[in-house]
Design an enzyme around this catalytic site. Sequence first.
Site, PDB file in Angstrom:
ATOM      1  N   LYS A 124       0.867  -1.188   0.000  1.00  0.00           N
ATOM      2  CA  LYS A 124       0.000   0.000   0.000  1.00  0.00           C
ATOM      3  C   LYS A 124       0.892   1.223   0.000  1.00  0.00           C
ATOM      4  O   LYS A 124       2.025   1.173   0.483  1.00  0.00           O
ATOM      5  CB  LYS A 124      -0.872   0.017   1.263  1.00  0.00           C
ATOM      6  CG  LYS A 124      -2.114   0.859   1.120  1.00  0.00           C
ATOM      7  CD  LYS A 124      -3.231   0.058   0.506  1.00  0.00           C
ATOM      8  CE  LYS A 124      -4.479   0.866   0.262  1.00  0.00           C
ATOM      9  NZ  LYS A 124      -5.612  -0.009  -0.061  1.00  0.00           N
ATOM     10  N   ASP A 164      -7.053   4.430  -4.441  1.00  0.00           N
ATOM     11  CA  ASP A 164      -7.682   4.232  -3.138  1.00  0.00           C
ATOM     12  C   ASP A 164      -8.335   5.588  -2.829  1.00  0.00           C
ATOM     13  O   ASP A 164      -8.586   6.372  -3.764  1.00  0.00           O
ATOM     14  CB  ASP A 164      -6.629   3.825  -2.081  1.00  0.00           C
ATOM     15  CG  ASP A 164      -7.271   3.207  -0.834  1.00  0.00           C
ATOM     16  OD1 ASP A 164      -7.629   2.025  -0.871  1.00  0.00           O
ATOM     17  OD2 ASP A 164      -7.433   3.915   0.175  1.00  0.00           O
TER      18      ASP A 164
END
Length: 448
Positions: A124, A164
């Site tokens: 991430k 995201d």
Amino acid sequence: MSISQAIEKVEARYAHQPEFVQAVKEVALTIAPLYDAHPEYKKNKIFERLVEPDRIIAFRINWENDKGEVQVNRGWRVQFSNALGPYKGGVRFHPSVNQSILKFLGFEQIFKNALTGLPMGGGKGGSDFDPKGKTDNDIRRFCYAFMRELHHYVGKDVDVPAGDIGVGSREVSYMFAMYKNLTHEHGGVLTGKGVGFGGSLVRTEATGYGAVYFLENMMAAQNDNIKGKKVLISGAGNVSLHAAEKVFMLGGVPITVSDSKGTLYDEAGLDQQKIDWLKKQKDQNKPLADYVDVYGGEWFAEQKPWQFKGDIAIPSATQNEVNEDDAKLLVENGVKYVVEGANMPLTAKAVDYICLHRVHFAPGKAANAGGVAVSALEMSQNSVRQYKSFDQIDERLKLIMKNIHDSAADASQKYNQTEDGYIDYVAGANIVGFKRVADALCAYGILN
Ligand code: GLU
């Protein structure tokens, strides 16, 4: 070292990273029966290894805003595990982004990606850059500057970022352009690219649609279905609005969406026309509250959607948005299914409360895996240089969500059977995801 000792160590070492500790504890507390059945995991210290990322890359982003002022932001990429494939996971642009948030998201992503059954590791990234109120030029310059730093560490077989919160196809396209410019490679280094220059059909819809496909499977397991059911949805981004769209398409009635300013409640339900209007409104950064002037309904400033009566809740805004009090409201209001569209939107206490009250609960790493699953399909289309049709991808997505559901339900039965037959999807999903990664790590020996 036992798992409980390993948790204590994580808690002591990372006391300043509460979201990360929360995510680790949830996994640790559910995999004990699997651990007991596989002594090789303990011997190889799989859990202790998996709670430390392979590496965290931290960098500074200098860029110039529209007014000609120099801006400085911080950026990170957490490369958590590439046991099952290249590091894979989104990039988040939000002022709340820090190492704790990115480590929790990266940790969850390892197991989420494993659950899809597709070849992806977990990672991430993100920045504390706040896209709110920024011009398109600001966004473009920031994305270029971000990728100017990040490009050293990613690659189509190394680490494949995507979107995201705060990062959609506009941002991915800017980042992709900079990557292409610096490396001369038109590959699959990012997913969520625009359709027509490498992106996959259904990627935009995938997370929201996938969550509702998961819900359909959960309801079928209870001999129930979505037709006519009232659905409370939070958030008004990509996940929420596509979840609302799929709920509507399947005959359910989405009655709320929300943003940081409040909740929109429409008892008549959101239909396709209203959802299209909401998508446009959000794309233009205009207030959700304007809806009331066009379609009616009611705007509740500063409030969350959990105060309304409903059958199903799909929290799709952000982590820890549903606390224990909200969970009590959900139970009081008759909600029977809670599906996490966002990553970890329920606090640990909220999860405990609703599970204690036998509300059927789908954790994000299972229910919102549709987005990253279609990212994997985008990677494979990029590799073979051929595109698939909308229906082909949508069918694949349905099948992947069904497989995730069924394997989590089976694991819950095998390792965590309750007397009343309640399916513990949290335990089931953690066990299936963890086992796939642990088996690979055992096969590799002590590397990684
Ligand atoms: N950010 C999404 C997630 O939380 C998608 C990641 C991806 O497509 O790589 O799963």
